[in-house]
Write an enzyme that holds these catalytic residues in place. Structure first.
Site, PDB file in Angstrom:
ATOM      1  N   ASP A  48      -3.559   6.154  -2.951  1.00 30.41           N
ATOM      2  CA  ASP A  48      -2.344   5.628  -2.325  1.00 30.41           C
ATOM      3  C   ASP A  48      -1.718   4.557  -3.233  1.00 30.41           C
ATOM      4  O   ASP A  48      -2.178   4.335  -4.355  1.00 30.41           O
ATOM      5  CB  ASP A  48      -2.624   5.105  -0.905  1.00 30.41           C
ATOM      6  CG  ASP A  48      -3.401   3.805  -0.909  1.00 30.41           C
ATOM      7  OD1 ASP A  48      -4.034   3.492  -1.927  1.00 30.41           O
ATOM      8  OD2 ASP A  48      -3.375   3.091   0.119  1.00 30.41           O
TER       9      ASP A  48
ATOM     10  N   ALA B 215      -2.329   1.790  20.761  1.00 31.48           N
ATOM     11  CA  ALA B 215      -1.154   1.143  20.179  1.00 31.48           C
ATOM     12  C   ALA B 215      -1.400   0.965  18.687  1.00 31.48           C
ATOM     13  O   ALA B 215      -2.490   0.567  18.279  1.00 31.48           O
ATOM     14  CB  ALA B 215      -0.933  -0.211  20.840  1.00 31.48           C
ATOM     15  N   SER B 216      -0.389   1.262  17.887  1.00 35.07           N
ATOM     16  CA  SER B 216      -0.499   1.038  16.448  1.00 35.07           C
ATOM     17  C   SER B 216      -0.641  -0.446  16.162  1.00 35.07           C
ATOM     18  O   SER B 216      -0.055  -1.276  16.858  1.00 35.07           O
ATOM     19  CB  SER B 216       0.756   1.572  15.752  1.00 35.07           C
ATOM     20  OG  SER B 216       0.885   0.971  14.484  1.00 35.07           O
TER      21      SER B 216
ATOM     22  N   ASP C 162      -6.441   1.998  -2.832  1.00 37.48           N
ATOM     23  CA  ASP C 162      -7.647   1.781  -2.036  1.00 37.48           C
ATOM     24  C   ASP C 162      -7.944   2.944  -1.090  1.00 37.48           C
ATOM     25  O   ASP C 162      -8.883   2.871  -0.293  1.00 37.48           O
ATOM     26  CB  ASP C 162      -7.614   0.440  -1.282  1.00 37.48           C
ATOM     27  CG  ASP C 162      -6.455   0.325  -0.319  1.00 37.48           C
ATOM     28  OD1 ASP C 162      -5.660   1.284  -0.206  1.00 37.48           O
ATOM     29  OD2 ASP C 162      -6.334  -0.740   0.322  1.00 37.48           O
TER      30      ASP C 162
ATOM     31  N   SER D 260       0.808  -1.224   0.000  1.00 31.08           N
ATOM     32  CA  SER D 260       0.000   0.000   0.000  1.00 31.08           C
ATOM     33  C   SER D 260       0.846   1.282   0.000  1.00 31.08           C
ATOM     34  O   SER D 260       1.671   1.471  -0.885  1.00 31.08           O
ATOM     35  CB  SER D 260      -0.935  -0.083   1.205  1.00 31.08           C
ATOM     36  OG  SER D 260      -1.791   1.008   1.271  1.00 31.08           O
TER      37      SER D 260
HETATM   38  C1  16G Z   1      -3.998  -0.738   8.315  1.00 28.23           C
HETATM   39  C2  16G Z   1      -5.461  -0.723   7.987  1.00 28.23           C
HETATM   40  C3  16G Z   1      -5.966   0.687   7.906  1.00 28.23           C
HETATM   41  C4  16G Z   1      -5.683   1.399   9.209  1.00 28.23           C
HETATM   42  C5  16G Z   1      -4.213   1.336   9.531  1.00 28.23           C
HETATM   43  C6  16G Z   1      -3.964   1.875  10.924  1.00 28.23           C
HETATM   44  C7  16G Z   1      -6.660  -2.265   6.564  1.00 28.23           C
HETATM   45  C8  16G Z   1      -6.774  -2.852   5.203  1.00 28.23           C
HETATM   46  N1  16G Z   1      -5.693  -1.380   6.719  1.00 28.23           N
HETATM   47  O1  16G Z   1      -3.242  -0.173   7.292  1.00 28.23           O
HETATM   48  O2  16G Z   1      -7.335   0.635   7.676  1.00 28.23           O
HETATM   49  O3  16G Z   1      -6.091   2.736   9.140  1.00 28.23           O
HETATM   50  O4  16G Z   1      -3.800  -0.011   9.513  1.00 28.23           O
HETATM   51  O5  16G Z   1      -2.610   1.733  11.231  1.00 28.23           O
HETATM   52  O6  16G Z   1      -7.420  -2.589   7.468  1.00 28.23           O
HETATM   53  P1  16G Z   1      -2.091   1.844  12.718  1.00 28.23           P
HETATM   54  O7  16G Z   1      -2.749   0.757  13.529  1.00 28.23           O
HETATM   55  O8  16G Z   1      -0.619   1.715  12.608  1.00 28.23           O
HETATM   56  O9  16G Z   1      -2.499   3.199  13.226  1.00 28.23           O
HETATM   57 ZN    ZN Z   2      -3.769   1.107   0.385  1.00 29.80          ZN
END
Ligand code: 16G
Ligand code: ZN
Length: 536
Positions: free
Chosen positions: A283, A505-506, A287, A66
């Site tokens: 992106d 948490a990420s 998507d 992505s």
């Molecule tokens: C992933 C998720 C996206 C979300 C991001 C948050 C899918 C396909 N992708 O890329 O939707 O916004 O994680 O990232 O579900 P983070 O947990 O590091 O903040």
């Molecule tokens: Zn994407």
């Protein structure tokens, strides 16, 4: 077993430090591409099992990272209807991938086969694609080896956007049924979208030029290809495709694309922003979608996922009313904690539609949106779509109109059902939706931006020793652990006007994220810093 053993030896897994494991996260397995070959092979084994478990329905595998840098890649499984892999199976993926040796891999594979009562005589079918990253080639070779060693039938669709692969999975499984999703080919995808676009526009004019930044990813060539399918005599759509160089992999997502625009809150420096031009960014796997323009007075104005969500909800809500379906068709909006509070207020108070908040990650939003007849879901980062239930689609088709206005609304709704990707957020399809709505309303981006004023907000990334200590409740809006942290955050929030803040948490990297919004920019910044210090 022999076939798997031999093939696995050709695609070894890279061992991690002691105590560390690969995990199937919100974006599947995603990391530096050189760690992924063995993982891709093993995902092939799981896709075969999943297909057999589901009676030979086609399963999808997408190779993409992505918006991440060019050196990364990822492997993600798509379920038969084009949605994300069922959550229970994420564990099985993790178990296969972390088997320390080829022999243990076979053991895990056999154990899953027995535990899940999978009949290996059922034929398996897997379809896959990849984005433009050079590492994708090696990863699909490993994947294909995994599929061959388990005697799965497979189709390599080569280079695709992520939503195109989701489309193909659903189209494959619905082919020849009354619920057919479209022709099973990339061309089928373009034809379906172009035809629905013409029907949804209904002869209205699209004003000016739309400049589309494609993040130098797969969206560039695919958008250019799609545009050839729009009949020029029916719709005049002036699109300028920029940042569509996929031959120099190192510039993928570099200073451009939807993630850059959203996180940096500015337009890509290249091409030089032209004041007033309607722009949007996709992106790296097409998507996500963000709209914006450079304004001579106010500088840069961005219309993110929350804006697309409220625009779509407002337009579709009006159509449902004109179609006389207000009492039959329940519309709802799904957001995450990152949604700007002003958008939530606008949707609940002005549009009078229910809003449900879910944890971050498309699978959560998608699932909740399925509970409505029309479920609008978008993450603020620009990923989202609108889901229509079979009942809603039938109502659009079978309601007997009593006036030309009612017929028009019903026909437009039916067209939107085909235009909007029902499997997953799709930047190209979402962009067409936005263009249809702006044409219907005869709106500029400025008119769209005027519907409400965003609350100033700030997102910060905080390095923490162990992010797993941070556990949330209430759709990630409150911390349950570490104890006492939430009280401190509450105290901090109280000091500011119209303020809100949360820490989580990420799911994609080892860090925490803090979001804060407040009545002014300086207050939002201050609050974010304060909360960051609390969790540091
Ligand atoms: C992933 C998720 C996206 C979300 C991001 C948050 C899918 C396909 N992708 O890329 O939707 O916004 O994680 O990232 O579900 P983070 O947990 O590091 O903040
Ligand atoms: Zn994407």
């Amino acid at each position: 077993d022999r076939a798997i053993l031999e093939a696995s030896a050709r695609h070894p897994i890279v061992p991690l430090e002691k105590g560390k494991f690969y995990t199937y996260g919100t974006a599947g397995f995603r990391m530096k591409a050189d760690l992924l070959e063995g993982i891709s092979f093993r995902v092939g084994l799981l896709a075969s099992l999943r297909s057999r478990k589901l009676n030979g329905q086609a399963i999808g595998v997408m190779i993409t990272a992505s918006h991440n840098p060019a050196a990364d890649n990822g492997v993600k499984i798509v379920d038969p209807l084009g949605d994300m892999l069922e959550q229970d199976w994420e564990r099985y993926a993790t178990a296969l991938v972390n088997a320390p040796s080829d022999e243990q891999l076979v053991e895990v594979y056999n154990r899953l086969t027995t535990d899940l009562k999978i009949d290996l005589k059922i034929p398996a079918k897997v379809v896959y694609g990849r984005d433009t990253r050079p590492s994708g080639h090696k990863l699909v070779t490993a994947l294909a080896d995994g599929l061959e060693s388990t005697k799965a039938e497979y189709v390599d669709y080569k280079i695709l956007t992520t939503p195109q692969l989701h489309y193909l999975v659903r189209a494959t499984n619905s082919e020849g049924t009354p619920l057919s999703y479209g022709k099973v080919s990339e061309v089928g995808y373009y034809e379906k979208l172009a035809e629905a676009f013409v029907r949804a526009i209904r002869g209205r004019r699209i004003n000016g030029t739309l400049q589309v930044d494609c993040a130098n990813g797969v969206g560039g060539p695919k958008l250019s290809e799609f545009l050839k399918y729009i009949p020029k005599d029916k719709v005049s759509f002036d699109v300028k495709v920029v940042n569509d160089d996929v031959l120099r992999p190192e510039i993928l997502n570099l200073d451009c694309g939807a993630d850059f625009v959203k996180t940096k809150q500015r337009a890509p420096p290249i091409p030089k922003p032209q004041p007033g031009v309607r722009c949007c960014s996709l992106d790296g796997d097409a998507d996500r979608l963000i709209y914006y323009w450079a304004d001579p007075e106010s500088g840069f104005v961005m219309l993110d996922g929350d804006r697309i969500s409220s625009l779509a909800a407002s337009f579709i809500g009006d159509l449902v009313e004109s179609a006389g379906l207000k009492d039959e068709v329940r519309i709802g909006v799904v957001q995450t904690a990152y949604a700007n509070g002003a958008s939530t207020n606008y949707i609940t108070q002005h549009l009078k539609l229910p809003v449900i908040c879910t944890p971050t990650g498309v699978k959560h939003l998608h699932h909740v949106a399925q509970g409505f007849d029309i479920g609008v879901y978008f993450e603020a980062n620009g990923h989202g779509t609108v889901l229509f239930s079979p009942d809603a689609l039938n109502a659009f088709k079978n309601t007997e109109p009593q006036s030309p206005a009612q017929k028009d609304a019903l026909d437009t709704l039916a067209a939107l059902g085909d235009l909007i990707n029902q499997t997953v957020g799709d930047a190209i399809s979402d962009m067409l939706l936005v263009e249809v709505i702006l044409a219907h309303k005869n709106w500029t981006l400025r008119d769209w931006a005027m519907t409400y004023a965003d609350l100033p907000n700030r997102l910060v990334r905080v390095e923490v020793g162990n992010k797993d200590l941070f556990q949330t409740t209430d759709a990630e809006r409150r911390l349950s652990h570490p104890e006492g942290a939430q009280d401190e955050i509450d105290q901090a929030v109280k000091k500011y006007k119209d303020a809100r803040s949360f820490a989580r948490a990420s799911g994609t990297e080892n860090a925490c994220r803090v979001y804060a919004e407040a009545a002014s920019r300086s207050e939002a910044n201050e609050l974010a810093e304060r909360v960051a210090r609390i969790i540091e």
